[in-house]
Scaffold this motif. Sequence first.
Motif, PDB file in Angstrom:
ATOM      1  N   GLU A 162      -7.459  48.204  18.550  1.00 21.63           N
ATOM      2  CA  GLU A 162      -8.295  47.912  19.712  1.00 21.63           C
ATOM      3  C   GLU A 162      -9.407  46.967  19.271  1.00 21.63           C
ATOM      4  N   ILE A 163     -10.034  46.284  20.234  1.00 20.45           N
ATOM      5  CA  ILE A 163     -11.181  45.448  19.870  1.00 20.45           C
ATOM      6  C   ILE A 163     -12.506  46.042  20.337  1.00 20.45           C
ATOM      7  N   HIS A 164     -12.461  47.039  21.218  1.00 26.66           N
ATOM      8  CA  HIS A 164     -13.695  47.695  21.650  1.00 26.66           C
ATOM      9  C   HIS A 164     -14.436  48.291  20.457  1.00 26.66           C
ATOM     10  N   GLN A 165     -15.769  48.101  20.481  1.00 27.38           N
ATOM     11  CA  GLN A 165     -16.663  48.663  19.465  1.00 27.38           C
ATOM     12  C   GLN A 165     -16.524  48.029  18.083  1.00 27.38           C
ATOM     13  N   LYS A 166     -15.741  46.989  17.945  1.00 24.14           N
ATOM     14  CA  LYS A 166     -15.592  46.316  16.657  1.00 24.14           C
ATOM     15  C   LYS A 166     -16.721  45.293  16.473  1.00 24.14           C
ATOM     16  N   THR A 167     -16.768  44.699  15.285  1.00 20.74           N
ATOM     17  CA  THR A 167     -17.798  43.714  14.962  1.00 20.74           C
ATOM     18  C   THR A 167     -17.190  42.318  14.901  1.00 20.74           C
ATOM     19  N   ILE A 168     -17.817  41.386  15.577  1.00 19.14           N
ATOM     20  CA  ILE A 168     -17.360  39.995  15.572  1.00 19.14           C
ATOM     21  C   ILE A 168     -18.433  39.113  14.942  1.00 19.14           C
ATOM     22  N   GLY A 169     -18.041  38.318  13.979  1.00 18.32           N
ATOM     23  CA  GLY A 169     -18.936  37.362  13.345  1.00 18.32           C
ATOM     24  C   GLY A 169     -18.636  35.975  13.867  1.00 18.32           C
ATOM     25  N   ILE A 170     -19.614  35.350  14.488  1.00 17.01           N
ATOM     26  CA  ILE A 170     -19.418  34.048  15.115  1.00 17.01           C
ATOM     27  C   ILE A 170     -20.154  33.006  14.286  1.00 17.01           C
ATOM     28  N   ILE A 171     -19.389  32.135  13.636  1.00 15.83           N
ATOM     29  CA  ILE A 171     -19.960  31.154  12.723  1.00 15.83           C
ATOM     30  C   ILE A 171     -20.165  29.850  13.486  1.00 15.83           C
ATOM     31  N   GLY A 172     -21.396  29.655  13.963  1.00 11.88           N
ATOM     32  CA  GLY A 172     -21.718  28.551  14.862  1.00 11.88           C
ATOM     33  C   GLY A 172     -22.087  29.120  16.220  1.00 11.88           C
ATOM     34  N   THR A 173     -23.363  29.006  16.599  1.00 11.53           N
ATOM     35  CA  THR A 173     -23.834  29.694  17.804  1.00 11.53           C
ATOM     36  C   THR A 173     -24.306  28.729  18.882  1.00 11.53           C
ATOM     37  N   GLY A 174     -23.555  27.634  19.044  1.00  6.52           N
ATOM     38  CA  GLY A 174     -23.820  26.719  20.147  1.00  6.52           C
ATOM     39  C   GLY A 174     -23.284  27.287  21.442  1.00  6.52           C
ATOM     40  N   ALA A 175     -22.962  26.414  22.376  1.00  3.73           N
ATOM     41  CA  ALA A 175     -22.509  26.866  23.692  1.00  3.73           C
ATOM     42  C   ALA A 175     -21.260  27.738  23.606  1.00  3.73           C
ATOM     43  N   ILE A 176     -20.310  27.344  22.756  1.00  4.83           N
ATOM     44  CA  ILE A 176     -19.077  28.118  22.616  1.00  4.83           C
ATOM     45  C   ILE A 176     -19.367  29.469  21.982  1.00  4.83           C
ATOM     46  N   GLY A 177     -20.157  29.465  20.907  1.00  2.46           N
ATOM     47  CA  GLY A 177     -20.483  30.703  20.226  1.00  2.46           C
ATOM     48  C   GLY A 177     -21.238  31.668  21.122  1.00  2.46           C
ATOM     49  N   GLN A 178     -22.147  31.142  21.927  1.00  2.00           N
ATOM     50  CA  GLN A 178     -22.930  32.003  22.812  1.00  2.00           C
ATOM     51  C   GLN A 178     -22.070  32.598  23.917  1.00  2.00           C
ATOM     52  N   GLU A 179     -21.152  31.800  24.464  1.00  2.00           N
ATOM     53  CA  GLU A 179     -20.259  32.328  25.498  1.00  2.00           C
ATOM     54  C   GLU A 179     -19.327  33.377  24.910  1.00  2.00           C
ATOM     55  N   THR A 180     -18.889  33.162  23.677  1.00  2.00           N
ATOM     56  CA  THR A 180     -18.028  34.127  22.998  1.00  2.00           C
ATOM     57  C   THR A 180     -18.762  35.445  22.779  1.00  2.00           C
ATOM     58  N   ALA A 181     -20.021  35.369  22.367  1.00  2.00           N
ATOM     59  CA  ALA A 181     -20.816  36.582  22.172  1.00  2.00           C
ATOM     60  C   ALA A 181     -21.017  37.322  23.492  1.00  2.00           C
ATOM     61  N   LYS A 182     -21.237  36.563  24.549  1.00  2.00           N
ATOM     62  CA  LYS A 182     -21.427  37.169  25.876  1.00  2.00           C
ATOM     63  C   LYS A 182     -20.191  37.966  26.289  1.00  2.00           C
ATOM     64  N   ILE A 183     -19.021  37.376  26.082  1.00  2.00           N
ATOM     65  CA  ILE A 183     -17.775  38.076  26.431  1.00  2.00           C
ATOM     66  C   ILE A 183     -17.563  39.280  25.524  1.00  2.00           C
ATOM     67  N   ALA A 184     -17.880  39.116  24.241  1.00  2.00           N
ATOM     68  CA  ALA A 184     -17.711  40.211  23.283  1.00  2.00           C
ATOM     69  C   ALA A 184     -18.502  41.439  23.706  1.00  2.00           C
TER      70      ALA A 184
END
Length: 320
Positions: free
Chosen positions: A137-159
């Motif tokens: 499952e991906i719920h409650q897991k940890t995601i490391g986003i290398i690069g926090t521009g527009a794409i990284g921020q949208e990815t974090a929002k969805i995460a």
Amino acid sequence: MTSKTLVVNTDLSHHLLSAIRSAAPDWKVVASKDSKSIQEDLEQAEIVLHWKSAAANTLLQNNNQLKWVQAWSAGVDSLPLSGLQQKDVMLTSANGVHAFPISETIFAMILGLTRKIHTYVRQQQEKNWHNGGLELEIHQKTIGIIGTGAIGQETAKIAKAFGMKTLGVRHSGKLVNDFDGMYQTEQLEQVLSQSDFVVITLPLTKETTHLFGKEQFRQMKDTAFLINIGRGEIVDEEALIQALRNKELAGAGLDVFETEPLPADNPLWEMDNVIVTPHTAGATEHYTERVVKEIFIPNLRYYLLNGIPQKNVVDYKKGY
């Protein structure tokens, strides 16, 4: 008085071209994807929307009017940056238009790998009824986003919708919305060692070339997945292949590669724990509309008032 020239080096729909002409009513606006047919206009252009290699010699050698180029892509590593800098040409990127489609691709890969969708597609072709080892499952897991521009921020929002812990890496280390923790590049190991998913959204620069190699893969959990939608050269591909073979990583979702198209004899094609897509993560039905309406026209209006564009101005020293 001779009007100034703005060249759109691609074909645009009538309504988008009209919007550009309305923003610059006193300018000569020329649009064509055929660089040869508009060579004279390219030689006189002060502004060019969409850099094409076919027009490079004309713009760099025969044009003394060029002041601003709006690139069609977020990454500008394929453009002749040194040549543009020497001519003192301002360059703006299409950074920001990819946030929705690429973040969707990132999660398509993450979900595909964890829920075994890629495995089931293969099994469907073989008419093979098997659970494929489904367990993650991906719920409650940890995601490391290398690069926090527009794409990284949208990815974090969805995460966050999956209840994930979000860690980011950026030069400044300054925290931004939807991230639980932020680290500087020299602290990359701390993020890799914690993350169940590592997502690369960086641009390609001298500093990011082969940022990921043997050592970084050893720092990652052997249960972790790597997702790369940045640039292929950020990852040492041979080191990645070895890490996957040695089970130092659980799998990878890759949209970009050191050599594109990916050669037919590359082992990544046949690895069961790898999803390969042909550098299409940013493809979207809204791409052209966003580049023109959200970036170029606002920049054009600002340029006409101030002599410089405002959004996505490339820093030649940084390469992005």
